[in-house]
Write a protein that holds these residues in place. Structure first.
Motif, PDB file in Angstrom:
ATOM      1  N   VAL A  88      36.882   5.693  -1.152  1.00 42.91           N
ATOM      2  CA  VAL A  88      35.962   4.486  -0.775  1.00 42.91           C
ATOM      3  C   VAL A  88      36.566   3.002  -1.014  1.00 42.91           C
ATOM      4  O   VAL A  88      36.310   2.955  -2.256  1.00 42.91           O
ATOM      5  CB  VAL A  88      34.563   4.700  -0.839  1.00 42.91           C
ATOM      6  CG1 VAL A  88      34.137   3.806   0.318  1.00 42.91           C
ATOM      7  CG2 VAL A  88      33.895   5.677  -0.486  1.00 42.91           C
ATOM      8  N   LEU A  89      37.171   1.994  -0.166  1.00 43.98           N
ATOM      9  CA  LEU A  89      37.588   1.257  -0.615  1.00 43.98           C
ATOM     10  C   LEU A  89      36.480   0.004  -0.423  1.00 43.98           C
ATOM     11  O   LEU A  89      35.625  -0.034   0.586  1.00 43.98           O
ATOM     12  CB  LEU A  89      38.141   0.426   0.718  1.00 43.98           C
ATOM     13  CG  LEU A  89      39.264  -0.987   0.758  1.00 43.98           C
ATOM     14  CD1 LEU A  89      40.611  -0.509   0.031  1.00 43.98           C
ATOM     15  CD2 LEU A  89      39.769  -1.301   1.945  1.00 43.98           C
ATOM     16  N   LEU A 211      43.118   3.149  -8.188  1.00 47.75           N
ATOM     17  CA  LEU A 211      41.973   4.047  -8.062  1.00 47.75           C
ATOM     18  C   LEU A 211      41.857   3.773  -6.377  1.00 47.75           C
ATOM     19  O   LEU A 211      41.194   5.048  -6.594  1.00 47.75           O
ATOM     20  CB  LEU A 211      41.516   3.520  -8.850  1.00 47.75           C
ATOM     21  CG  LEU A 211      41.668   4.556 -10.546  1.00 47.75           C
ATOM     22  CD1 LEU A 211      41.299   3.903 -11.547  1.00 47.75           C
ATOM     23  CD2 LEU A 211      41.867   6.476 -10.202  1.00 47.75           C
ATOM     24  N   GLU A 212      41.533   2.824  -5.725  1.00 50.28           N
ATOM     25  CA  GLU A 212      41.241   2.777  -4.669  1.00 50.28           C
ATOM     26  C   GLU A 212      42.433   3.972  -3.901  1.00 50.28           C
ATOM     27  O   GLU A 212      43.450   3.427  -4.115  1.00 50.28           O
ATOM     28  CB  GLU A 212      41.545   1.490  -4.266  1.00 50.28           C
ATOM     29  CG  GLU A 212      40.274   0.766  -5.038  1.00 50.28           C
ATOM     30  CD  GLU A 212      39.748  -0.440  -4.593  1.00 50.28           C
ATOM     31  OE1 GLU A 212      38.977  -0.743  -2.961  1.00 50.28           O
ATOM     32  OE2 GLU A 212      40.423  -1.807  -4.116  1.00 50.28           O
ATOM     33  N   PRO A 213      41.666   3.723  -2.577  1.00 46.97           N
ATOM     34  CA  PRO A 213      42.435   5.075  -1.479  1.00 46.97           C
ATOM     35  C   PRO A 213      43.749   4.119  -0.558  1.00 46.97           C
ATOM     36  O   PRO A 213      43.391   2.682  -0.016  1.00 46.97           O
ATOM     37  CB  PRO A 213      41.449   5.723  -0.412  1.00 46.97           C
ATOM     38  CG  PRO A 213      40.555   4.669  -0.611  1.00 46.97           C
ATOM     39  CD  PRO A 213      40.190   4.032  -1.965  1.00 46.97           C
ATOM     40  N   VAL A 214      45.055   4.425  -1.280  1.00 47.62           N
ATOM     41  CA  VAL A 214      46.581   3.763  -0.345  1.00 47.62           C
ATOM     42  C   VAL A 214      45.646   4.225   1.198  1.00 47.62           C
ATOM     43  O   VAL A 214      46.533   2.793   2.218  1.00 47.62           O
ATOM     44  CB  VAL A 214      47.336   4.444  -0.947  1.00 47.62           C
ATOM     45  CG1 VAL A 214      48.638   4.187   0.128  1.00 47.62           C
ATOM     46  CG2 VAL A 214      47.391   4.574  -3.012  1.00 47.62           C
ATOM     47  N   ARG A 215      44.769   5.212   1.385  1.00 49.01           N
ATOM     48  CA  ARG A 215      44.845   5.426   3.016  1.00 49.01           C
ATOM     49  C   ARG A 215      44.215   4.504   3.390  1.00 49.01           C
ATOM     50  O   ARG A 215      44.226   4.035   4.693  1.00 49.01           O
ATOM     51  CB  ARG A 215      44.360   7.066   3.146  1.00 49.01           C
ATOM     52  CG  ARG A 215      44.355   7.507   4.122  1.00 49.01           C
ATOM     53  CD  ARG A 215      44.449   8.756   4.434  1.00 49.01           C
ATOM     54  NE  ARG A 215      43.136   9.064   4.229  1.00 49.01           N
ATOM     55  CZ  ARG A 215      42.288  10.467   4.598  1.00 49.01           C
ATOM     56  NH1 ARG A 215      43.102  10.934   5.155  1.00 49.01           N
ATOM     57  NH2 ARG A 215      41.034   9.833   4.223  1.00 49.01           N
ATOM     58  N   ALA A 216      43.575   3.942   2.864  1.00 52.07           N
ATOM     59  CA  ALA A 216      42.410   2.729   3.320  1.00 52.07           C
ATOM     60  C   ALA A 216      43.490   1.432   3.570  1.00 52.07           C
ATOM     61  O   ALA A 216      42.782   0.641   4.528  1.00 52.07           O
ATOM     62  CB  ALA A 216      41.188   2.571   2.701  1.00 52.07           C
ATOM     63  N   LEU A 217      44.607   0.966   3.195  1.00 50.70           N
ATOM     64  CA  LEU A 217      45.405   0.169   2.830  1.00 50.70           C
ATOM     65  C   LEU A 217      46.356   0.483   3.303  1.00 50.70           C
ATOM     66  O   LEU A 217      46.790  -0.877   4.705  1.00 50.70           O
ATOM     67  CB  LEU A 217      46.131  -0.114   1.626  1.00 50.70           C
ATOM     68  CG  LEU A 217      44.883  -0.785   0.169  1.00 50.70           C
ATOM     69  CD1 LEU A 217      45.451  -0.594  -0.798  1.00 50.70           C
ATOM     70  CD2 LEU A 217      43.853  -1.772   0.305  1.00 50.70           C
ATOM     71  N   TYR A 218      47.123   1.007   4.059  1.00 52.02           N
ATOM     72  CA  TYR A 218      48.741   1.680   4.063  1.00 52.02           C
ATOM     73  C   TYR A 218      48.278   1.360   5.809  1.00 52.02           C
ATOM     74  O   TYR A 218      47.910   2.412   6.663  1.00 52.02           O
ATOM     75  CB  TYR A 218      49.457   2.601   4.267  1.00 52.02           C
ATOM     76  CG  TYR A 218      50.442   2.892   4.467  1.00 52.02           C
ATOM     77  CD1 TYR A 218      51.639   1.455   4.460  1.00 52.02           C
ATOM     78  CD2 TYR A 218      51.264   3.787   4.284  1.00 52.02           C
ATOM     79  CE1 TYR A 218      52.297   1.537   4.111  1.00 52.02           C
ATOM     80  CE2 TYR A 218      52.312   3.973   5.103  1.00 52.02           C
ATOM     81  CZ  TYR A 218      53.464   2.993   4.810  1.00 52.02           C
ATOM     82  OH  TYR A 218      54.337   3.142   5.665  1.00 52.02           O
ATOM     83  N   GLY A 219      49.070  -0.215   6.806  1.00 52.85           N
ATOM     84  CA  GLY A 219      48.775   0.248   7.832  1.00 52.85           C
ATOM     85  C   GLY A 219      51.161   0.535   8.585  1.00 52.85           C
ATOM     86  O   GLY A 219      51.307   0.067   9.905  1.00 52.85           O
TER      87      GLY A 219
END
Ligand code: GLN
Length: 287
Positions: A88-89, A211-219
């Motif tokens: 979770v971000l 350790l934070e989810p890349v999926r929550a960052l990558y646009g």
């Protein structure tokens, strides 16, 4: 050993960077249910049994890049605390402004039973903080990641907002009419902090918090994937006069405002963060 010595030894063994020493103190205090000033008062007292192992483990995890919030399980955001865990971000301080802006709009409009949508709601921080600020508002969060959705539902229960804040698991890039049919043309504010880090900036963003989810960052390559979808749909989901509010990255403001215009939203403008960089964008559906 005193608690101060236990902490100093753990910092040294884990080679914890000095800028993370405050985080270790915060994690130790939180794990014991102390405030940071309670901790300061106890630093020169003998450490309780078990403390040393805990402190060493925490120091190692922080040195490995775990956010302090993953170790305590909670993140402070606006006036509330939300749950976070791996996957979770962790909500960022600059995102608090979106809550402020959405809240100000709802107050200024002063309409009965306003509805807000939080797209890519992640930990649920925006949705929950907005509902905590405004007792009249109902908020729906849409989030793809199942762990984040569970976390946000738990937080809603923690803060006593589960009646007014609902989290739906769904994909903002798929048809909104499935998950969000009830809100078409009815939403007062759509707020979103979607993944927006562009390819070129992904590595540094990931390295600063591995350790934070890349999926929550990558646009996507341009960072615009989520905005394109959100802006294209926003007009149909807003009520006349409703507001779209986005967190953005600098360098995207022109592209985002152009999209808003192209998809029939008016009065588009961007606003800066504390560093003066474009960080928020807003536009409205015509009355
Ligand atoms: N500002 C965030 C970061 O750099 C990015 C958040 C997002 O993609 N929505 O970590």
């Amino acid at each position: 050993m005193t608690l101060r010595e236990v902490i100093a030894q753990a910092e040294q063994r884990a080679q914890l960077l000095s800028q993370k020493h405050g985080e270790l103190q915060y994690v130790v205090a939180t794990s014991k249910g102390w405030s940071c000033s309670d901790l300061l008062l106890r630093l020169d007292q003998p450490a309780e049994t078990g403390t040393q192992a805990f402190v060493e483990h925490a120091a190692q995890q922080l040195a490995d890049g775990y956010p302090a919030e993953y170790l305590t399980g909670y993140a402070a955001f606006c006036d509330i605390v939300v749950r976070v865990r791996e996957g979770v971000l962790v909500p960022r301080p600059e995102t608090e402004n979106l809550v402020q802006m959405a809240g100000d709009f709802i107050i200024e409009q002063d309409r009965p039973s306003p509805i807000a949508l939080d797209l890519c709601s992640g930990s649920g921080a925006i949705a929950l903080a907005l509902a905590a600020r405004l007792p009249q508002v109902a908020v729906v969060g849409l989030e793809l990641d199942a762990v984040s959705v569970s976390c946000s539902r738990e937080s809603a229960l923690d803060v006593g907002l589960s009646e007014r804040v609902r989290f739906i698991q769904g994909n903002v890039l798929a048809a909104w009419s499935l998950a969000l049919a009830d809100f078409r043309s009815r939403t007062d504010v759509i707020v979103s902090n979607p993944p927006y880090v562009r390819e070129q900036r992904l590595l540094p963003a990931h390295e600063s918090s591995p350790l934070e989810p890349v999926r929550a960052l990558y646009g996507g390559v341009s960072g615009m994937v989520f905005y394109r979808r959100i802006i294209a749909q926003a007009r149909d989901w807003l009520r006349p006069g409703g507001l779209l509010l986005l967190e953005i990255d600098d360098g995207m403001e022109r592209g985002i405002l152009d999209l808003c215009e192209r998809y029939g939203l008016q009065g588009g403008r961007w606003l800066p963060d504390l560093r003066g960089l474009p960080r928020y964008a807003e536009a409205r559906r015509a009355e």
